[in-house]
Enzyme design. Structure first.
Site, PDB file in Angstrom:
ATOM      1  N   ASP A  97      -3.280 -18.686  -8.895  1.00  0.00           N
ATOM      2  CA  ASP A  97      -3.087 -17.989  -7.633  1.00  0.00           C
ATOM      3  C   ASP A  97      -1.615 -18.212  -7.231  1.00  0.00           C
ATOM      4  O   ASP A  97      -0.943 -19.072  -7.812  1.00  0.00           O
ATOM      5  CB  ASP A  97      -4.058 -18.646  -6.635  1.00  0.00           C
ATOM      6  N   ASP A  99       0.159 -17.880  -3.469  1.00  0.00           N
ATOM      7  CA  ASP A  99       0.427 -18.568  -2.192  1.00  0.00           C
ATOM      8  C   ASP A  99      -0.458 -19.800  -2.037  1.00  0.00           C
ATOM      9  O   ASP A  99      -1.674 -19.732  -2.185  1.00  0.00           O
ATOM     10  CB  ASP A  99       0.176 -17.610  -1.020  1.00  0.00           C
ATOM     11  N   ASP A 301      -6.201 -21.787  -4.094  1.00  0.00           N
ATOM     12  CA  ASP A 301      -6.397 -22.557  -2.854  1.00  0.00           C
ATOM     13  C   ASP A 301      -7.221 -21.832  -1.807  1.00  0.00           C
ATOM     14  O   ASP A 301      -7.526 -22.404  -0.757  1.00  0.00           O
ATOM     15  CB  ASP A 301      -5.035 -22.878  -2.217  1.00  0.00           C
TER      16      ASP A 301
HETATM   17  O1  LIG Z   1      -3.950 -14.766  -3.382  1.00  0.00           O
HETATM   18  P1  LIG Z   1      -2.697 -15.394  -2.858  1.00  0.00           P
HETATM   19  O2  LIG Z   1      -1.546 -15.307  -3.806  1.00  0.00           O
HETATM   20  O3  LIG Z   1      -2.926 -16.805  -2.394  1.00  0.00           O
HETATM   21  O4  LIG Z   1      -2.315 -14.535  -1.576  1.00  0.00           O
HETATM   22  C1  LIG Z   1      -3.084 -14.649  -0.381  1.00  0.00           C
HETATM   23  C2  LIG Z   1      -2.258 -14.235   0.803  1.00  0.00           C
HETATM   24  O5  LIG Z   1      -1.061 -15.015   0.710  1.00  0.00           O
HETATM   25  C3  LIG Z   1      -0.027 -14.752   1.651  1.00  0.00           C
HETATM   26  O6  LIG Z   1      -0.419 -15.278   2.921  1.00  0.00           O
HETATM   27  C4  LIG Z   1      -0.587 -16.687   2.931  1.00  0.00           C
HETATM   28  O7  LIG Z   1       0.681 -17.312   2.627  1.00  0.00           O
HETATM   29  C5  LIG Z   1       1.728 -17.067   3.595  1.00  0.00           C
HETATM   30  C6  LIG Z   1       3.008 -17.688   3.069  1.00  0.00           C
HETATM   31  O8  LIG Z   1       2.849 -19.056   2.823  1.00  0.00           O
HETATM   32  C7  LIG Z   1       1.301 -17.623   4.951  1.00  0.00           C
HETATM   33  O9  LIG Z   1       2.308 -17.355   5.930  1.00  0.00           O
HETATM   34  C8  LIG Z   1      -0.035 -16.959   5.379  1.00  0.00           C
HETATM   35  O10 LIG Z   1      -0.497 -17.531   6.574  1.00  0.00           O
HETATM   36  C9  LIG Z   1      -1.085 -17.146   4.288  1.00  0.00           C
HETATM   37  O11 LIG Z   1      -2.272 -16.450   4.592  1.00  0.00           O
HETATM   38  C10 LIG Z   1       0.303 -13.279   1.699  1.00  0.00           C
HETATM   39  O12 LIG Z   1       1.243 -13.041   2.712  1.00  0.00           O
HETATM   40  C11 LIG Z   1      -0.942 -12.435   1.882  1.00  0.00           C
HETATM   41  O13 LIG Z   1      -0.599 -11.076   1.818  1.00  0.00           O
HETATM   42  C12 LIG Z   1      -1.893 -12.751   0.731  1.00  0.00           C
HETATM   43  O14 LIG Z   1      -3.052 -11.968   0.831  1.00  0.00           O
END
Ligand SMILES: O=P(O)(O)OC[C@H]1O[C@H](O[C@H]2O[C@H](CO)[C@@H](O)[C@H](O)[C@H]2O)[C@H](O)[C@@H](O)[C@@H]1O
Length: 368
Positions: A97, A99, A301
């Site tokens: 993954d 983020d 995560d």
């Molecule tokens: O599947 P992932 O790669 O984990 O993406 C899931 C979402 O991640 C991002 O949002 C998350 O991370 C951001 C940066 O650290 C944080 O600000 C936010 O609160 C988290 O939810 C991304 O911006 C989303 O579009 C993804 O869906």
């Protein structure tokens, strides 16, 4: 694609067989559930304040609640030898993954950069093992952060896959895929499970941007086949408003549905496609669908990663590793505290793989 647990080739008396895993450990803790009642309640639970678990390094875990939790979800670093024992003589396929796994969670989604050190480690992993990143972000956006051509990418929670050109197509649920030359020097397959939803997603995105523009800190992100509604920077008193606006617009689109991530509401097509399906698709394309020759490892995560953990756990096919600094319920089998532990795990995996390759070269030359 057949489940590995039903695969007649699985050897139940093999100590390194996934059939023998003891997943009956009982956890005497009240954990954050995977599903709760009510969006506001979910919003509050979605990214709780971390219980401090490590002493600044990734080695010591002192919080007693966390320690009790790791009885059910042991540290993948502590269990490293156990994990790779299952991979001996097999091809390990790595699914990551983005983020919260390869980059730490930050307030501003556009600033979630990956460190050069992590990039190097992921690159080394991809040179040794088939590696894919499966993210909720759009495929282009995640590539802009990662910038590695050695990997495969699945964006929009697996709804937009750039994978290898494989022999099979059985995991596509009848949807079509096209071949392209996007990856340098290699023909790849582009598989998009929800193309007909593109105009709808765009329209939904524009309406929601308009509707939430007065909510301070709210951010609506277009991830091509899905939309993220961020409330990390919204005052808690306005979370209800974010949820209300999102649900109001959603009512106009019965073919879209809502899921929940880390301080983010995720809107996506109602189709039966998720990160778990993307893992199956990629394993199939890589010709690694059988657990006889493959060990998939998925590190993530977030709640959307649970679909992938579940596929690996239910089919007794491989290992899910949850990245979390707080105890929570999961379909994963192991845990890591944070991205720095993910980096450590990947480094060890690369080293182990190199040693395994050189051992087998040595054995082969000895036999000649
Ligand atoms: O599947 P992932 O790669 O984990 O993406 C899931 C979402 O991640 C991002 O949002 C998350 O991370 C951001 C940066 O650290 C944080 O600000 C936010 O609160 C988290 O939810 C991304 O911006 C989303 O579009 C993804 O869906």
């Amino acid at each position: 694609m057949g489940s590995c647990s039903n695969d007649s080739s699985s050897e139940n008396d093999d100590p390194a067989s996934l059939e023998n895993l003891d997943d009956e450990l009982v956890l005497p803790l009240k954990l954050m559930p995977l599903h709760t009642n009510g969006w506001l309640h979910d919003m509050k639970l979605s990214s709780p304040t971390a219980v401090r678990v490590s002493n600044g390094s990734s080695s010591g875990t002192f919080d007693p609640i966390y320690r009790a939790w790791t009885k059910k979800y042991p540290s993948a670093l502590n269990a490293f030898d156990h994990i790779v024992a299952y991979g001996k003589g097999k091809k390990i396929a790595l699914f990551l993954d983005y983020d919260g796994t390869l980059s730490p969670i930050v307030d501003e989604p556009d600033n979630a950069v990956m460190s050069d050190q992590m990039r190097e480690v992921v690159k080394n992993a991809a040179l040794q093992l088939p590696t894919a990143i499966i993210s909720g972000r759009s495929r282009d956006k995640v590539f802009d952060f990662v910038k590695l051509t050695e990997l495969y990418y699945a964006g929009s929670h697996g709804m937009d896959i750039m994978g290898p050109v494989g022999k099979h197509d059985s995991a596509t649920d009848g949807r079509s895929s096209t071949n392209s030359n996007e990856k340098q020097g290699e023909e790849v397959k582009i598989f998009q499970a929800a193309t007909e939803f593109l105009p709808m997603i765009d329209e939904f995105f524009r309406l929601l941007v308009e509707k939430t523009k007065a909510i301070e800190g709210a951010k609506v992100e277009n991830n091509k086949f899905c939309v993220s509604v961020h409330y990390r920077n919204v005052a808690e008193k306005d979370w209800q408003l974010v949820s209300q606006c999102t649900n109001d617009v959603l009512k106009l689109y019965p073919r879209l549905r809502l899921t929940h991530g880390r301080k983010v509401l995720e809107v996506r097509p109602v189709i039966d496609w998720n990160k778990g399906k993307a893992v199956e698709f990629l394993l199939d394309s890589l010709d690694l669908a059988s657990c006889k020759n493959a060990l998939p490892i998925y590190i993530g995560d977030d709640r959307t990663d649970e679909d992938a953990f579940k596929v690996l756990r239910d089919d007794k096919r491989g290992f899910g590793i949850l990245v979390s600094s707080v105890p929570k319920d999961s379909h994963a089998m192991y845990s890591l505290v944070d991205p720095s532990e993910v980096m450590e795990f990947l480094k060890r995996l690369v080293m182990w793989k190199k040693e395994e390759a050189s051992d087998s070269r040595f054995l082969n030359s000895d036999r000649q």
